[in-house]
Design a protein around this motif. Structure first.
Motif, PDB file in Angstrom:
ATOM      1  N   MET A  65       0.827  -1.204   0.000  1.00 31.67           N
ATOM      2  CA  MET A  65       0.000   0.000   0.000  1.00 31.67           C
ATOM      3  C   MET A  65       0.867   1.263   0.000  1.00 31.67           C
ATOM      4  N   LEU A  82      -9.696   3.091   1.985  1.00 32.28           N
ATOM      5  CA  LEU A  82      -8.901   1.886   1.785  1.00 32.28           C
ATOM      6  C   LEU A  82      -9.835   0.675   1.755  1.00 32.28           C
ATOM      7  N   ALA A  84      -9.554  -3.382   1.575  1.00 35.74           N
ATOM      8  CA  ALA A  84      -8.581  -4.466   1.655  1.00 35.74           C
ATOM      9  C   ALA A  84      -9.170  -5.648   2.399  1.00 35.74           C
ATOM     10  N   LEU A 135      -7.490   3.450  -2.231  1.00 35.58           N
ATOM     11  CA  LEU A 135      -6.546   2.332  -2.299  1.00 35.58           C
ATOM     12  C   LEU A 135      -7.311   1.022  -2.228  1.00 35.58           C
ATOM     13  N   GLY A 137      -6.410  -3.360  -2.194  1.00 36.03           N
ATOM     14  CA  GLY A 137      -5.368  -4.367  -2.243  1.00 36.03           C
ATOM     15  C   GLY A 137      -5.686  -5.580  -1.398  1.00 36.03           C
ATOM     16  N   SER A 172      -1.384  -3.947  -4.466  1.00 41.92           N
ATOM     17  CA  SER A 172      -2.305  -2.843  -4.240  1.00 41.92           C
ATOM     18  C   SER A 172      -2.368  -1.953  -5.464  1.00 41.92           C
TER      19      SER A 172
END
Length: 337
Positions: A65, A82, A84, A135, A137, A172
């Motif tokens: 990340m 984010l 994830a 983001l 990932g 990511s």
């Protein structure tokens, strides 16, 4: 409001969410494979200096990340959301990484489909105007997955030839409302498909029907031409699942054979590295996309790519209760214009 939906399962993103950078970290075995030059970091120690495998995986995804953010010339505080997840114990690695990153966090679970799921959600939130930077990932680790889903490594259990090797890796992507890079154009969200496979050592056969359904649905919804793609990549079907997917799509009138690869096959040298049917795990499609595929897109060697990350939604509990394996696949289409 104008609908962005096309057909039953596909949406077209109009505001061109852009993948402006990626980050990738892999373990030593993955670094010995044919794609080693495309990864940002190849570990020499798959404990990554940590006390446990789970903490090592968490540090890997945190590193991936940070690399994506740094490569784009951004700061962690610039990122709005984010997305994830991973395979392990209530998203242990992703949640612990999010603790360090201090970005508003959506924990997601799609098993090994998590990379495409994360890209889908991050792209939609940017396309909808709710974020400028998001983001996404995921990660996996051979040792954490073996301990949770199969047997502790210390037992040295042999695997059947249909089994795959969980990739030690984290990938990511940083998706922006503005910037240079490949654009996320279409998203086809998969349905849970279960054809009655109950063998946890034959995940390719279990997941293939979900990949078939999602890929077929994309082409039904959009009327697109398979040969307009430079690459259609499934996540981790391995040798068995790839063959099933290719053959059964042909029976349904969709021939992707000229452009079709599987990330689990691409990750390793199947002749020299003892991985049986290929790679698997959330980190498989994540690192192959964030490394190899993204590099080719940026260099304009690929102009149009479909990533179909595939996931088996089993758990240790469902396995002990003799349940079959429900599976899912999500597709994202990424273009250079």
């Amino acid at each position: 409001m104008k609908s962005k939906r096309i057909g039953k399962m596909t949406v077209k993103l109009e505001n061109k969410p852009t993948i402006i950078s990626t980050g990738s970290v892999v373990g030593p075995k993955e670094g010995e494979g044919p794609l080693n030059q495309y990864f940002d970091l190849v570990l020499t120690d798959d404990l990554y200096g940590q006390k446990t495998w789970e903490l090592a995986e968490s540090k890997m995804v945190e590193t991936a990340m940070k690399k994506a953010v740094n490569k784009a010339g951004k700061k962690l505080t610039d990122v709005n959301y984010l997305f994830a997840g991973d395979l392990i114990n209530q998203l242990f690695p992703a949640s612990f990484a999010a603790r360090e990153l201090e970005i508003p966090f959506f924990g997601i679970y799609g098993a090994c489909s998590t990379m495409s799921e994360g890209i889908s959600l991050a792209s939609m939130i940017v396309d909808g105007g709710f974020a400028d930077l998001a983001l996404a990932g995921t990660s996996s680790h051979y040792c954490t997955a073996e301990r949770q889903f199969r047997f502790p490594l210390e037992l040295g259990n042999q695997k059947p030839m249909t089994a795959q090797w969980t990739v030690t890796g984290a990938g990511s992507v940083l998706i922006a409302s503005e910037g240079n890079g490949p654009k996320v154009k279409y998203i086809t969200t998969g349905k849970v498909i279960d054809k009655g496979i109950d063998d946890g050592n034959n995940m390719g056969a279990a997941m293939a029907p979900a990949a078939i359904d999602t890929i077929y649905s994309y082409f039904e919804d959009t009327k697109d031409d398979p040969n307009s793609f430079d690459l259609i990549a499934t996540g981790d079907l391995g040798v068995v699942g790839k063959k099933i997917t290719e053959d059964l799509l042909k029976e349904r009138g969709i021939d992707i054979s000229n452009v079709y690869v599987d990330c689990g096959i691409e990750m390793f040298d199947l002749e020299k590295q003892d991985v049986h049917c290929g790679g698997s795990g959330c980190g498989c499609s994540a690192t192959v996309f964030a490394g190899y595929i993204y590099d080719k897109l940026v260099k304009n060697e690929f102009k149009k790519v479909m990533l179909v990350s595939t996931g088996a939604l089993l758990s240790p509990t469902s396995t002990l209760q003799k349940q079959t394996i429900p599976c899912i696949a999500h597709a994202v289409v990424i273009v250079n214009n």
